[in-house]
Design a protein around this motif. Structure first.
Motif, mmCIF file in Angstrom:
data_model
loop_
_atom_site.group_PDB
_atom_site.id
_atom_site.type_symbol
_atom_site.label_atom_id
_atom_site.label_comp_id
_atom_site.label_asym_id
_atom_site.label_seq_id
_atom_site.Cartn_x
_atom_site.Cartn_y
_atom_site.Cartn_z
ATOM 1 N N ALA A 87 -101.932 3.426 9.776
ATOM 2 C CA ALA A 87 -100.582 3.398 10.239
ATOM 3 C C ALA A 87 -101.090 4.791 10.950
ATOM 4 O O ALA A 87 -100.711 4.737 12.372
ATOM 5 C CB ALA A 87 -99.526 3.879 9.125
ATOM 6 N N GLU A 88 -101.603 6.141 11.174
ATOM 7 C CA GLU A 88 -101.836 6.719 12.127
ATOM 8 C C GLU A 88 -103.012 6.162 13.304
ATOM 9 O O GLU A 88 -102.725 7.189 14.410
ATOM 10 C CB GLU A 88 -102.588 8.290 11.606
ATOM 11 N N LYS A 89 -103.637 5.840 12.872
ATOM 12 C CA LYS A 89 -104.821 5.377 14.054
ATOM 13 C C LYS A 89 -104.170 4.252 14.929
ATOM 14 O O LYS A 89 -104.336 4.784 15.471
ATOM 15 C CB LYS A 89 -105.918 4.464 12.881
ATOM 16 N N ALA A 90 -103.608 3.750 14.541
ATOM 17 C CA ALA A 90 -102.568 2.134 14.933
ATOM 18 C C ALA A 90 -101.419 3.111 15.826
ATOM 19 O O ALA A 90 -101.344 3.042 16.577
ATOM 20 C CB ALA A 90 -101.233 1.764 14.098
ATOM 21 N N ARG A 91 -100.806 4.465 15.427
ATOM 22 C CA ARG A 91 -99.896 5.370 16.237
ATOM 23 C C ARG A 91 -100.965 5.395 16.714
ATOM 24 O O ARG A 91 -100.616 5.624 18.515
ATOM 25 C CB ARG A 91 -98.902 6.442 15.720
ATOM 26 N N MET A 92 -101.834 6.140 17.081
ATOM 27 C CA MET A 92 -102.574 7.196 18.309
ATOM 28 C C MET A 92 -103.374 5.870 18.682
ATOM 29 O O MET A 92 -103.013 6.179 20.096
ATOM 30 C CB MET A 92 -103.945 7.685 17.453
#
Length: 134
Positions: A87-92
């Motif tokens: 999720a954090e990778k997608a947000r970034m």
């Protein structure tokens, strides 16, 4: 009354520990923005053949970010969970794509990555400090 003192002390200590709970790492601006700079610099160097990464500087910077997170009280597990989170990778990734687009970059035109990279290098931004023109 004596029985109440330990109970009150326990409640106060519990409330204090909740009050000092750390925010998610994504909300720690210096860490999140630092990883954002690394991600954008990495994308620029991948897409622009005339720009390379300052690998030692990038690795040192990532190390410094990890150390800073630890200094702020985050555990190795919390740091790892943040860095490896899908999720954090997608947000970034979405944040990076928006930044690239706002700066006139197009995947259809690799030279736009080079133009942004050269601009970041010239301005000595955090992104630019992680890049080197060949």
């Amino acid at each position: 009354m004596r029985m109440m003192l330990p109970l009150i002390a326990a409640i106060l200590m519990a409330n204090a520990s909740f009050a000092t709970a750390l925010p998610p790492l994504r909300e720690v601006k210096e860490i999140d923005d630092g990883l954002f700079a690394v991600a954008v610099a990495d994308q620029i160097r991948k897409e622009c053949p005339s720009i390379s990464a300052r690998m030692f500087r990038a690795l040192s910077y990532i190390n410094a970010l990890e150390n800073r997170a630890r200094d702020l009280g985050y555990s190795e597990e919390e740091i790892k969970a943040y860095v490896e989170s899908k999720a954090e990778k997608a947000r970034m990734r979405a944040r990076g794509e928006a930044y690239l687009k706002a700066n006139g970059v197009s995947y259809a035109a690799p030279e736009t990555f080079c133009a942004l990279g050269k601009s970041e290098i010239a301005k000595a931004t955090r992104i630019g400090q992680l890049l080197r023109a060949k």
